[in-house]
Design an enzyme around this catalytic site. Structure first.
Site, PDB file in Angstrom:
ATOM      1  N   SER A  19       0.830  -1.204   0.000  1.00 17.49           N
ATOM      2  CA  SER A  19       0.000   0.000   0.000  1.00 17.49           C
ATOM      3  C   SER A  19       0.870   1.261   0.000  1.00 17.49           C
ATOM      4  O   SER A  19       1.867   1.341   0.733  1.00 17.49           O
ATOM      5  CB  SER A  19      -0.896   0.008   1.245  1.00 17.49           C
ATOM      6  OG  SER A  19      -1.523   1.266   1.359  1.00 17.49           O
ATOM      7  N   LYS A  70     -13.379  -3.722   2.982  1.00 22.70           N
ATOM      8  CA  LYS A  70     -14.241  -2.537   2.855  1.00 22.70           C
ATOM      9  C   LYS A  70     -15.697  -2.808   3.239  1.00 22.70           C
ATOM     10  O   LYS A  70     -16.394  -1.905   3.677  1.00 22.70           O
ATOM     11  CB  LYS A  70     -14.167  -1.980   1.427  1.00 22.70           C
ATOM     12  CG  LYS A  70     -12.807  -1.360   1.104  1.00 22.70           C
ATOM     13  CD  LYS A  70     -12.783  -0.741  -0.287  1.00 22.70           C
ATOM     14  CE  LYS A  70     -11.471  -0.010  -0.524  1.00 22.70           C
ATOM     15  NZ  LYS A  70     -11.453   0.712  -1.789  1.00 22.70           N
ATOM     16  N   ASP A 106     -13.449   7.292  -2.206  1.00 24.10           N
ATOM     17  CA  ASP A 106     -12.919   6.939  -3.536  1.00 24.10           C
ATOM     18  C   ASP A 106     -13.545   7.774  -4.658  1.00 24.10           C
ATOM     19  O   ASP A 106     -12.851   8.332  -5.507  1.00 24.10           O
ATOM     20  CB  ASP A 106     -13.156   5.455  -3.828  1.00 24.10           C
ATOM     21  CG  ASP A 106     -12.193   4.549  -3.073  1.00 24.10           C
ATOM     22  OD1 ASP A 106     -11.062   4.988  -2.814  1.00 24.10           O
ATOM     23  OD2 ASP A 106     -12.583   3.417  -2.751  1.00 24.10           O
ATOM     24  N   GLY A 131     -16.332  -0.464 -15.675  1.00 24.85           N
ATOM     25  CA  GLY A 131     -16.143  -1.297 -14.491  1.00 24.85           C
ATOM     26  C   GLY A 131     -17.298  -1.154 -13.525  1.00 24.85           C
ATOM     27  O   GLY A 131     -17.883  -0.070 -13.400  1.00 24.85           O
ATOM     28  N   ALA A 132     -17.633  -2.250 -12.877  1.00 25.54           N
ATOM     29  CA  ALA A 132     -18.765  -2.253 -11.948  1.00 25.54           C
ATOM     30  C   ALA A 132     -18.383  -2.910 -10.630  1.00 25.54           C
ATOM     31  O   ALA A 132     -19.237  -3.451  -9.929  1.00 25.54           O
ATOM     32  CB  ALA A 132     -19.959  -2.959 -12.588  1.00 25.54           C
ATOM     33  N   ASN A 154     -19.609  -2.484 -18.457  1.00 31.20           N
ATOM     34  CA  ASN A 154     -18.847  -3.539 -17.788  1.00 31.20           C
ATOM     35  C   ASN A 154     -18.838  -4.816 -18.615  1.00 31.20           C
ATOM     36  O   ASN A 154     -19.798  -5.117 -19.326  1.00 31.20           O
ATOM     37  CB  ASN A 154     -19.445  -3.823 -16.405  1.00 31.20           C
ATOM     38  CG  ASN A 154     -18.496  -4.631 -15.538  1.00 31.20           C
ATOM     39  OD1 ASN A 154     -17.317  -4.303 -15.430  1.00 31.20           O
ATOM     40  ND2 ASN A 154     -18.993  -5.700 -14.928  1.00 31.20           N
TER      41      ASN A 154
HETATM   42  P1  ATR Z   1     -12.490  -2.953  -7.573  1.00 30.54           P
HETATM   43  O1  ATR Z   1     -13.073  -3.097  -6.190  1.00 30.54           O
HETATM   44  O2  ATR Z   1     -11.099  -2.428  -7.597  1.00 30.54           O
HETATM   45  O3  ATR Z   1     -13.399  -2.191  -8.475  1.00 30.54           O
HETATM   46  P2  ATR Z   1     -13.348  -5.555  -8.528  1.00 30.54           P
HETATM   47  O4  ATR Z   1     -14.553  -5.525  -7.662  1.00 30.54           O
HETATM   48  O5  ATR Z   1     -12.568  -6.812  -8.600  1.00 30.54           O
HETATM   49  O6  ATR Z   1     -12.292  -4.450  -8.114  1.00 30.54           O
HETATM   50  O7  ATR Z   1     -13.788  -5.104 -10.001  1.00 30.54           O
HETATM   51  C1  ATR Z   1     -12.912  -5.141 -11.065  1.00 30.54           C
HETATM   52  C2  ATR Z   1     -13.598  -4.578 -12.321  1.00 30.54           C
HETATM   53  O8  ATR Z   1     -12.683  -4.721 -13.404  1.00 30.54           O
HETATM   54  C3  ATR Z   1     -14.848  -5.313 -12.732  1.00 30.54           C
HETATM   55  O9  ATR Z   1     -15.741  -4.396 -13.331  1.00 30.54           O
HETATM   56  C4  ATR Z   1     -14.326  -6.315 -13.750  1.00 30.54           C
HETATM   57  O10 ATR Z   1     -15.287  -6.744 -14.690  1.00 30.54           O
HETATM   58  P3  ATR Z   1     -16.253  -8.004 -14.387  1.00 30.54           P
HETATM   59  O11 ATR Z   1     -17.350  -7.482 -13.503  1.00 30.54           O
HETATM   60  O12 ATR Z   1     -16.723  -8.428 -15.718  1.00 30.54           O
HETATM   61  O13 ATR Z   1     -15.391  -9.028 -13.707  1.00 30.54           O
HETATM   62  C5  ATR Z   1     -13.304  -5.478 -14.443  1.00 30.54           C
HETATM   63  N1  ATR Z   1     -12.299  -6.276 -15.124  1.00 30.54           N
HETATM   64  C6  ATR Z   1     -11.275  -6.971 -14.561  1.00 30.54           C
HETATM   65  N2  ATR Z   1     -10.543  -7.573 -15.518  1.00 30.54           N
HETATM   66  C7  ATR Z   1     -11.120  -7.266 -16.706  1.00 30.54           C
HETATM   67  C8  ATR Z   1     -10.830  -7.581 -18.076  1.00 30.54           C
HETATM   68  N3  ATR Z   1      -9.767  -8.351 -18.418  1.00 30.54           N
HETATM   69  N4  ATR Z   1     -11.625  -7.053 -19.033  1.00 30.54           N
HETATM   70  C9  ATR Z   1     -12.676  -6.280 -18.710  1.00 30.54           C
HETATM   71  N5  ATR Z   1     -13.013  -5.944 -17.443  1.00 30.54           N
HETATM   72  C10 ATR Z   1     -12.239  -6.428 -16.454  1.00 30.54           C
END
Ligand code: ATR
Length: 282
Positions: A19, A70, A106, A131-132, A154
């Site tokens: 971190s 979290k 965040d 991203g979600a 996403n």
């Molecule tokens: P964080 O809390 O950091 O947001 P997370 O909950 O693991 O981490 O979410 C990661 C995000 O990156 C998700 O939206 C994930 O998409 P999925 O919901 O389809 O898993 C996205 N993500 C991770 N790797 C990916 C990839 N190779 N291509 C597209 N989206 C990706």
């Protein structure tokens, strides 16, 4: 930092040794001539209650919370800020009047970085959030609260749908809208935020770069490398760019404000973080 200095703060998570929070927060302490330490505490999910209680007993002013704590930390707190309540996720604890309060900085950190670095307006703008996950949820809510029309894109459609339906009910109190969309929505957007991990230590981009245009401000939450392939492509078409280190610094600034009140020295925090990242590359 002097080992005798009082313990003022800590980041808890697992794994937590990489971190940047100790470097960033201690730089803010130093710039404010505040004597104190901020440490990283390795904490598995089943130990979070005991760890928070122990740090509280040691007199810390606040705690930063990272993965995977979290959500599980919430049951050990006395109350939540409105954002943390909506998101069901906490990245910061403050101790006020004997109460442990959970916050989520965040999304606000993302919006602060967009506004400060790119002077990006948000009210009435169309913002695509890629991203979600936890970061995507937090960023989408912050943009929504500032009156943006948010489009969530996403890889897994069901997760985007879930995000939109869980934040949708909170639209009433804000001026924005939120819906699920596709990468093509970027062509009509003025803000693009990547919250996926795509581009982290790789040259991949989370969407086809042909969709980027000069009317965009692009923030990539990924900061390893600092200039991701997405940001390089965005800059090459004339878009404004904001790197993920600024989002990290600005969410930490929000935590400092919650703990101490005064506005911390962003530049000192950034310089310390850059130096630390550079030393890790050697
Ligand atoms: P964080 O809390 O950091 O947001 P997370 O909950 O693991 O981490 O979410 C990661 C995000 O990156 C998700 O939206 C994930 O998409 P999925 O919901 O389809 O898993 C996205 N993500 C991770 N790797 C990916 C990839 N190779 N291509 C597209 N989206 C990706």
């Amino acid at each position: 930092m002097n080992d005798d200095a009082p313990l003022l703060g800590a980041v808890i998570g697992s794994p937590v040794s990489h971190s940047l929070s100790p470097v960033i927060h201690e730089a803010a302490f130093a710039a404010a001539h505040r004597q104190g330490r901020y440490v990283a505490v390795e904490c598995p999910a089943d130990d979070v209650g005991r760890t928070v209680a122990e740090l509280r007993e040691r007199g810390v002013v606040g705690i930063s919370v990272t993965m995977p704590l979290k959500e599980v930390v919430i049951e050990h707190l006395d109350s939540l800020s409105d954002d943390a309540h909506v998101l069901r996720a906490v990245n910061c604890i403050s101790f006020r009047d004997g109460r442990a309060v959970g916050h989520n900085t965040d999304g606000d950190g993302c919006c602060d970085a967009l506004a400060r670095i790119a002077a990006s307006p948000i009210l009435g703008e169309t913002a695509v959030v890629l991203g979600a996950g936890g970061a995507g949820r937090s960023v989408a809510l912050a943009l929504l609260r500032r009156g943006a029309d948010v489009v969530v894109v996403n890889r897994t459609l069901a997760r985007a749908t879930e995000l939109v339906s869980s934040l949708g009910p909170h639209v009433e109190s804000s001026r924005g809208t939120i819906r699920v969309g596709g990468a093509d929505d970027v062509t009509a957007a003025s803000i693009l935020v990547n919250t996926t991990s795509v581009g982290m230590n790789s040259d991949e981009t989370p969407l086809p770069v042909s969709l980027l245009h000069p009317g965009l401000t692009v923030l990539d939450a990924v900061y390893t490398p600092m200039q991701t392939a997405l940001l390089r492509a965005a800059r090459s078409v004339g878009a404004a760019v904001v790197d993920g280190l600024w989002m990290l610094i600005d969410q930490a600034c929000r935590q400092q404000v919650l703990w101490f009140g005064g506005v911390p020295d962003r530049e000192a925090m950034r310089t310390a973080a850059e130096r630390e990242l550079a030393s890790r590359q050697k």
